[in-house]
Motif scaffolding. Sequence first.
Motif, PDB file in Angstrom:
ATOM      1  N   PRO A  25       6.932  -6.502  -0.874  1.00 34.85           N
ATOM      2  CA  PRO A  25       6.127  -5.530  -1.620  1.00 34.85           C
ATOM      3  C   PRO A  25       4.749  -6.072  -1.989  1.00 34.85           C
ATOM      4  CG  PRO A  25       7.827  -6.460  -3.030  1.00 34.85           C
ATOM      5  CD  PRO A  25       8.013  -7.075  -1.679  1.00 34.85           C
ATOM      6  N   GLN A  26       3.877  -5.131  -2.316  1.00 36.29           N
ATOM      7  CA  GLN A  26       2.516  -5.508  -2.692  1.00 36.29           C
ATOM      8  C   GLN A  26       2.514  -6.315  -3.994  1.00 36.29           C
ATOM      9  OE1 GLN A  26      -0.060  -2.081  -2.674  1.00 36.29           O
ATOM     10  NE2 GLN A  26      -1.850  -3.240  -3.293  1.00 36.29           N
ATOM     11  N   GLU A  27       3.352  -5.877  -4.946  1.00 36.82           N
ATOM     12  CA  GLU A  27       3.406  -6.563  -6.234  1.00 36.82           C
ATOM     13  C   GLU A  27       4.479  -7.645  -6.208  1.00 36.82           C
ATOM     14  OE1 GLU A  27       1.176  -5.800  -8.387  1.00 36.82           O
ATOM     15  OE2 GLU A  27       0.482  -3.973  -7.365  1.00 36.82           O
ATOM     16  N   GLY A  53      -6.235   1.485   5.584  1.00 40.12           N
ATOM     17  CA  GLY A  53      -6.733   2.586   4.765  1.00 40.12           C
ATOM     18  C   GLY A  53      -7.315   2.041   3.491  1.00 40.12           C
ATOM     19  N   PRO A  54      -8.268   2.752   2.913  1.00 41.93           N
ATOM     20  CA  PRO A  54      -8.879   2.260   1.676  1.00 41.93           C
ATOM     21  C   PRO A  54      -7.880   2.288   0.521  1.00 41.93           C
ATOM     22  CG  PRO A  54      -9.698   4.462   2.211  1.00 41.93           C
ATOM     23  CD  PRO A  54      -8.842   4.018   3.368  1.00 41.93           C
ATOM     24  N   ASN A  55      -8.240   1.685  -0.577  1.00 45.59           N
ATOM     25  CA  ASN A  55      -7.406   1.709  -1.770  1.00 45.59           C
ATOM     26  C   ASN A  55      -7.107   3.138  -2.165  1.00 45.59           C
ATOM     27  OD1 ASN A  55      -6.570  -0.744  -2.739  1.00 45.59           O
ATOM     28  ND2 ASN A  55      -8.615  -1.259  -3.520  1.00 45.59           N
ATOM     29  N   GLY A  56      -5.845   3.390  -2.478  1.00 44.39           N
ATOM     30  CA  GLY A  56      -5.478   4.729  -2.932  1.00 44.39           C
ATOM     31  C   GLY A  56      -5.210   5.707  -1.804  1.00 44.39           C
ATOM     32  N   ALA A  57      -5.244   5.231  -0.571  1.00 47.35           N
ATOM     33  CA  ALA A  57      -5.067   6.125   0.582  1.00 47.35           C
ATOM     34  C   ALA A  57      -3.634   6.644   0.687  1.00 47.35           C
ATOM     35  CB  ALA A  57      -5.452   5.401   1.871  1.00 47.35           C
ATOM     36  N   GLY A  58      -2.676   5.865   0.181  1.00 48.72           N
ATOM     37  CA  GLY A  58      -1.269   6.287   0.262  1.00 48.72           C
ATOM     38  C   GLY A  58      -0.390   5.317   1.037  1.00 48.72           C
ATOM     39  N   LYS A  59      -0.907   4.138   1.371  1.00 40.77           N
ATOM     40  CA  LYS A  59      -0.158   3.165   2.182  1.00 40.77           C
ATOM     41  C   LYS A  59       1.124   2.730   1.481  1.00 40.77           C
ATOM     42  CE  LYS A  59      -3.642   0.252   2.226  1.00 40.77           C
ATOM     43  NZ  LYS A  59      -4.628   1.013   1.421  1.00 40.77           N
ATOM     44  N   THR A  60       0.991   2.303   0.228  1.00 40.20           N
ATOM     45  CA  THR A  60       2.167   1.817  -0.505  1.00 40.20           C
ATOM     46  C   THR A  60       3.162   2.950  -0.738  1.00 40.20           C
ATOM     47  OG1 THR A  60       0.897   0.042  -1.525  1.00 40.20           O
ATOM     48  CG2 THR A  60       2.912   0.708  -2.667  1.00 40.20           C
ATOM     49  N   THR A  61       2.662   4.129  -1.040  1.00 38.90           N
ATOM     50  CA  THR A  61       3.549   5.285  -1.222  1.00 38.90           C
ATOM     51  C   THR A  61       4.374   5.520   0.036  1.00 38.90           C
ATOM     52  OG1 THR A  61       1.948   6.303  -2.737  1.00 38.90           O
ATOM     53  CG2 THR A  61       3.613   7.757  -1.774  1.00 38.90           C
ATOM     54  N   LEU A  62       3.719   5.470   1.176  1.00 39.56           N
ATOM     55  CA  LEU A  62       4.404   5.709   2.445  1.00 39.56           C
ATOM     56  C   LEU A  62       5.476   4.643   2.695  1.00 39.56           C
ATOM     57  CD1 LEU A  62       4.596   7.318   5.071  1.00 39.56           C
ATOM     58  CD2 LEU A  62       2.760   5.913   6.009  1.00 39.56           C
ATOM     59  N   VAL A 100       4.211  14.477  -3.671  1.00 41.78           N
ATOM     60  CA  VAL A 100       3.440  14.861  -4.855  1.00 41.78           C
ATOM     61  C   VAL A 100       4.062  14.099  -6.021  1.00 41.78           C
ATOM     62  CG1 VAL A 100       2.698  16.766  -6.335  1.00 41.78           C
ATOM     63  CG2 VAL A 100       3.045  17.154  -3.879  1.00 41.78           C
ATOM     64  N   TYR A 101       3.279  13.249  -6.679  1.00 39.09           N
ATOM     65  CA  TYR A 101       3.809  12.502  -7.822  1.00 39.09           C
ATOM     66  C   TYR A 101       4.006  13.445  -9.005  1.00 39.09           C
ATOM     67  CZ  TYR A 101       3.423   7.833  -5.778  1.00 39.09           C
ATOM     68  OH  TYR A 101       3.609   6.716  -5.011  1.00 39.09           O
ATOM     69  N   ALA A 102       4.820  12.993  -9.965  1.00 36.43           N
ATOM     70  CA  ALA A 102       5.129  13.817 -11.143  1.00 36.43           C
ATOM     71  C   ALA A 102       3.857  14.279 -11.850  1.00 36.43           C
ATOM     72  CB  ALA A 102       6.018  13.022 -12.098  1.00 36.43           C
ATOM     73  N   SER A 103       2.808  13.483 -11.734  1.00 35.58           N
ATOM     74  CA  SER A 103       1.533  13.844 -12.361  1.00 35.58           C
ATOM     75  C   SER A 103       0.895  15.059 -11.690  1.00 35.58           C
ATOM     76  CB  SER A 103       0.558  12.662 -12.242  1.00 35.58           C
ATOM     77  OG  SER A 103       0.289  12.399 -10.868  1.00 35.58           O
ATOM     78  N   GLY A 104       1.461  15.450 -10.545  1.00 37.13           N
ATOM     79  CA  GLY A 104       0.873  16.556  -9.789  1.00 37.13           C
ATOM     80  C   GLY A 104      -0.038  16.062  -8.682  1.00 37.13           C
ATOM     81  N   PHE A 105      -0.245  14.737  -8.636  1.00 39.13           N
ATOM     82  CA  PHE A 105      -1.146  14.181  -7.619  1.00 39.13           C
ATOM     83  C   PHE A 105      -0.470  14.177  -6.246  1.00 39.13           C
ATOM     84  CE2 PHE A 105      -2.995  10.743  -5.116  1.00 39.13           C
ATOM     85  CZ  PHE A 105      -4.331  11.096  -5.177  1.00 39.13           C
ATOM     86  N   ARG A 106      -1.162  14.734  -5.262  1.00 37.39           N
ATOM     87  CA  ARG A 106      -0.627  14.769  -3.906  1.00 37.39           C
ATOM     88  C   ARG A 106      -1.057  13.494  -3.178  1.00 37.39           C
ATOM     89  NH1 ARG A 106       1.440  18.604  -0.658  1.00 37.39           N
ATOM     90  NH2 ARG A 106       1.079  20.213  -2.203  1.00 37.39           N
ATOM     91  N   ALA A 107      -0.124  12.562  -3.009  1.00 37.09           N
ATOM     92  CA  ALA A 107      -0.461  11.253  -2.430  1.00 37.09           C
ATOM     93  C   ALA A 107      -0.321  11.241  -0.911  1.00 37.09           C
ATOM     94  CB  ALA A 107       0.409  10.161  -3.046  1.00 37.09           C
ATOM     95  N   LEU A 108       0.587  12.076  -0.382  1.00 38.12           N
ATOM     96  CA  LEU A 108       0.774  12.133   1.073  1.00 38.12           C
ATOM     97  C   LEU A 108       0.902  13.584   1.509  1.00 38.12           C
ATOM     98  CD1 LEU A 108       3.459   9.332   1.693  1.00 38.12           C
ATOM     99  CD2 LEU A 108       0.988   9.153   2.089  1.00 38.12           C
TER     100      LEU A 108
HETATM  101  N1  LIG Z   1       3.582   6.744  -9.786  1.00 34.53           N
HETATM  102  C1  LIG Z   1       2.447   7.380  -9.510  1.00 34.53           C
HETATM  103  N2  LIG Z   1       2.087   8.486 -10.183  1.00 34.53           N
HETATM  104  C2  LIG Z   1       0.945   9.149  -9.892  1.00 34.53           C
HETATM  105  N3  LIG Z   1       0.077   8.769  -8.940  1.00 34.53           N
HETATM  106  C3  LIG Z   1       0.370   7.666  -8.241  1.00 34.53           C
HETATM  107  C4  LIG Z   1       1.562   6.915  -8.466  1.00 34.53           C
HETATM  108  N4  LIG Z   1       1.583   5.876  -7.614  1.00 34.53           N
HETATM  109  C5  LIG Z   1       0.472   5.980  -6.878  1.00 34.53           C
HETATM  110  N5  LIG Z   1      -0.275   7.035  -7.243  1.00 34.53           N
HETATM  111  C6  LIG Z   1      -1.533   7.493  -6.664  1.00 34.53           C
HETATM  112  O1  LIG Z   1      -1.309   7.810  -5.298  1.00 34.53           O
HETATM  113  C7  LIG Z   1      -2.409   7.405  -4.513  1.00 34.53           C
HETATM  114  C8  LIG Z   1      -1.932   6.497  -3.412  1.00 34.53           C
HETATM  115  O2  LIG Z   1      -1.507   5.256  -3.964  1.00 34.53           O
HETATM  116  P1  LIG Z   1      -0.951   4.091  -3.056  1.00 34.53           P
HETATM  117  O3  LIG Z   1       0.119   4.636  -2.204  1.00 34.53           O
HETATM  118  O4  LIG Z   1      -0.628   2.953  -3.953  1.00 34.53           O
HETATM  119  O5  LIG Z   1      -2.239   3.775  -2.168  1.00 34.53           O
HETATM  120  P2  LIG Z   1      -2.614   2.443  -1.335  1.00 34.53           P
HETATM  121  O6  LIG Z   1      -1.401   1.603  -1.214  1.00 34.53           O
HETATM  122  O7  LIG Z   1      -3.117   2.969  -0.030  1.00 34.53           O
HETATM  123  O8  LIG Z   1      -3.704   1.776  -2.113  1.00 34.53           O
HETATM  124  C9  LIG Z   1      -3.396   6.740  -5.458  1.00 34.53           C
HETATM  125  O9  LIG Z   1      -4.387   7.685  -5.807  1.00 34.53           O
HETATM  126  C10 LIG Z   1      -2.554   6.378  -6.645  1.00 34.53           C
HETATM  127  O10 LIG Z   1      -3.322   6.369  -7.819  1.00 34.53           O
END
Ligand SMILES: Nc1ncnc2c1ncn2[C@@H]1O[C@H](COP(=O)(O)OP(=O)(O)O)[C@@H](O)[C@H]1O
Length: 320
Positions: free
Chosen positions: A96-98, A50-59, A25-33
């Motif tokens: 990394p992606q970036e 996975g589509p954009n925003g799926a959580g690949k980079t987070t994982l 769960v990111y600090a914003s409260g968003f549950r990414a995984l």
């Molecule tokens: N630092 C962050 N704070 C809040 N939300 C984030 C952060 N980084 C990523 N997200 C959100 O988490 C979700 C997964 O992101 P990400 O792992 O980059 O997906 P992917 O690599 O599959 O495109 C997205 O909705 C993204 O906006």
Amino acid sequence: MNPEASKQARPDAAPAVSITHLGKVYASGFRALEDINLDIRTGELFALLGPNGAGKTTLINIVCGIVNASSGTVVAGGHDVVRDYRAARARIGLVPQELTTDAFETVWSTVSFSRGLFGKPKSPMHIEKILRELSLWDKKDARLRTLSGGMKRRVMIAKALSHEPEILFLDEPTAGVDVELRRDMWEVVRQLRADGVTIILTTHYIEEAEQMADRVGVINNGRIVLVEETAELMRKLGEKRLILQLHKRLDQIPGSLAEHHLRLAGGGEQLIYTYDTQAERTGITRLLSDLGKAGITFNDLSTQQSSLEEIFVSLVRSAA
Ligand SMILES: Nc1ncnc2c1ncn2[C@@H]1O[C@H](COP(=O)(O)OP(=O)(O)O)[C@@H](O)[C@H]1O
Ligand SMILES: [Mg+2]
């Protein structure tokens, strides 16, 4: 033991990466995984789709220790990535992606320095080898800011390989990359895999996953929705199409054939019948008999297996 055999994927060996009940769960409260459970086998090439925003980079970033997990555990190369961060990280290479490169450094120094960061002794021979493989050798003294985007990406790959990792993550390695780099990169990846390196990549080029990956995982909305051997996936989920090239053009499909759910294509010159290769009956015999009764004849027939791309799109759609 045959040394070649030891270089193949080893399903029985301890997993290269073991992910258990992982949540973020990111600090914003968003549950990414949410509750990710996944083992990456030693020596395999695993494609995470996975589509954009799926959580690949987070994982990937959690496994590489760049992002902290909110719950769960990750063991990489036998080491917990939090408790035993340095030991785990030394076994991992990350592209990394970036793109993040230090503009004023030279190619040679940035790649050599990266090796040092992981506590590996200097090895000009190894650095030379990877720079040559990535067609960077003649740029070794160039400062990074003078390089094109494609060349910078090559440098990122060289950095990730500088400390001879056992596990390599490539996050969207081919996004926006030119044909030549893609080819070089796949060659390097193929070679690494042959050397026994475990490779995990994310890609939008599903065709590449289809050709390269031993297994495919699909992630959507922060959840793993599927993990499967690529070949098995193709077989299991693969719908097959029977394409009939008609003798005479049809304006519409006769009502008597409604139960077969046919589709008219090719300007009315093709009839397409879709069937499940796993079903007990394909229905083809009935179809052909019903076509005969309706007076429809054809010149040619062929079959087509759906691609991983189609499977992926339908999976993500049905899970959404
Ligand atoms: N630092 C962050 N704070 C809040 N939300 C984030 C952060 N980084 C990523 N997200 C959100 O988490 C979700 C997964 O992101 P990400 O792992 O980059 O997906 P992917 O690599 O599959 O495109 C997205 O909705 C993204 O906006
Ligand atoms: Mg990403």
